[in-house]
Design a protein around this motif. Structure first.
Motif, short mmCIF file in Angstrom:
data_model
loop_
_atom_site.label_atom_id
_atom_site.label_comp_id
_atom_site.label_asym_id
_atom_site.label_seq_id
_atom_site.Cartn_x
_atom_site.Cartn_y
_atom_site.Cartn_z
N SER A 21 78.29 53.69 39.93
CA SER A 21 78.48 54.06 41.41
C SER A 21 77.63 53.18 42.20
O SER A 21 76.32 53.23 42.05
CB SER A 21 78.70 55.28 41.76
OG SER A 21 78.60 55.49 43.24
N SER A 22 77.92 52.51 43.21
CA SER A 22 77.00 51.78 44.13
C SER A 22 76.52 52.94 45.34
O SER A 22 75.79 52.61 46.24
CB SER A 22 77.93 50.67 44.89
OG SER A 22 78.84 51.01 45.73
N LYS A 23 77.07 54.03 45.47
CA LYS A 23 76.71 55.04 46.33
C LYS A 23 75.51 55.77 46.15
O LYS A 23 75.08 56.54 46.98
CB LYS A 23 78.22 55.96 46.53
CG LYS A 23 79.11 55.48 47.08
CD LYS A 23 79.99 56.35 47.36
CE LYS A 23 81.52 55.66 48.12
NZ LYS A 23 82.47 56.74 48.14
N VAL A 24 74.95 55.77 45.00
CA VAL A 24 73.77 56.67 44.49
C VAL A 24 72.68 55.78 44.00
O VAL A 24 72.53 54.75 43.50
CB VAL A 24 74.19 57.46 43.33
CG1 VAL A 24 75.47 58.49 43.59
CG2 VAL A 24 74.53 56.66 42.13
N GLY A 25 71.32 56.42 44.18
CA GLY A 25 70.16 55.81 44.03
C GLY A 25 69.36 56.51 43.05
O GLY A 25 70.03 57.50 42.36
N PRO A 26 68.31 56.31 42.80
CA PRO A 26 67.28 56.82 41.78
C PRO A 26 67.20 58.62 41.77
O PRO A 26 67.23 59.19 40.88
CB PRO A 26 65.91 56.18 41.75
CG PRO A 26 66.29 54.84 42.59
CD PRO A 26 67.44 55.21 43.36
N HIS A 67 72.80 65.75 50.60
CA HIS A 67 73.29 64.78 50.49
C HIS A 67 73.44 64.26 48.93
O HIS A 67 74.55 63.80 48.36
CB HIS A 67 73.05 63.26 51.43
CG HIS A 67 72.87 63.80 52.76
ND1 HIS A 67 74.25 63.80 53.63
CD2 HIS A 67 72.32 63.68 53.70
CE1 HIS A 67 74.12 64.05 54.72
NE2 HIS A 67 72.54 64.13 55.14
N LEU A 68 72.40 64.23 48.24
CA LEU A 68 72.42 64.01 46.81
C LEU A 68 73.22 64.97 46.14
O LEU A 68 74.04 64.41 45.29
CB LEU A 68 71.24 63.83 46.43
CG LEU A 68 70.12 63.19 46.89
CD1 LEU A 68 68.71 63.25 46.43
CD2 LEU A 68 70.60 61.54 46.59
N VAL A 69 73.32 66.22 46.38
CA VAL A 69 74.25 67.07 45.75
C VAL A 69 75.63 66.83 45.87
O VAL A 69 76.34 66.86 44.94
CB VAL A 69 73.86 68.57 46.34
CG1 VAL A 69 75.11 69.48 45.81
CG2 VAL A 69 72.40 69.14 45.83
N GLY A 70 75.92 66.27 47.14
CA GLY A 70 77.55 65.79 47.47
C GLY A 70 77.67 64.66 46.60
O GLY A 70 78.59 64.50 46.33
N ALA A 71 76.58 63.69 46.35
CA ALA A 71 76.85 62.49 45.76
C ALA A 71 77.09 62.71 44.24
O ALA A 71 77.89 61.94 43.66
CB ALA A 71 75.49 61.48 45.95
N VAL A 72 76.56 63.69 43.69
CA VAL A 72 76.71 63.82 42.14
C VAL A 72 77.77 64.86 42.06
O VAL A 72 78.20 65.20 40.90
CB VAL A 72 75.46 64.23 41.58
CG1 VAL A 72 74.33 63.10 41.44
CG2 VAL A 72 74.77 65.47 41.97
N SER A 73 78.39 65.51 42.96
CA SER A 73 79.41 66.43 42.64
C SER A 73 80.83 65.92 42.30
O SER A 73 81.16 64.71 42.74
CB SER A 73 79.63 67.37 44.05
OG SER A 73 78.49 67.99 44.39
#
Length: 116
Positions: free
Chosen positions: A66-71, A110-116
């Protein structure tokens, strides 16, 4: 490992084996019955572990593609197995995800939302 399910499923045999211990001193049959339950429960636990590991691997590949997530998202994902009852409230507010991930509480959400 969930041995209680086996004992509940074979409850009549469980009580019969216990009764045989009291009345006849037949510990060997009880131990054999119990070890069979342990083997069945262990086999079920092994299947669950393999299934969860496969799911984690699939999700890890999807996250990395995914291009939406980072480290930080990836670090959060790798922490998930340590928290089997993961929720936003538990992780971000109670656990302090922002501290662990070195981001603000809002960004942790936001990170929680990204990996959900």
């Amino acid at each position: 490992m969930y041995l209680s399910g086996y004992l509940k499923q074979y409850q009549a045999e469980y009580y019969r084996q216990l009764s045989n211990i009291r009345s006849e001193g037949d510990w060997e049959s009880w131990v054999a019955f119990f070890l069979e339950g342990v083997a069945i429960a262990a086999s079920g636990a092994e299947r669950s572990i393999i299934s969860i590991a496969s799911l984690m691997s699939t999700d890890r590949h999807r996250l990395l593609a995914s291009s939406k997530v980072g480290p930080a998202s990836y670090r959060l994902f790798e922490m998930l197995p340590m928290m089997p009852r993961f929720t936003y409230v538990y992780y971000v507010i109670m656990y302090g995800a922002h501290v662990e991930l070195a981001v603000s509480p809002v960004n942790a959400g936001h990170l929680v939302g990204a990996v959900s």
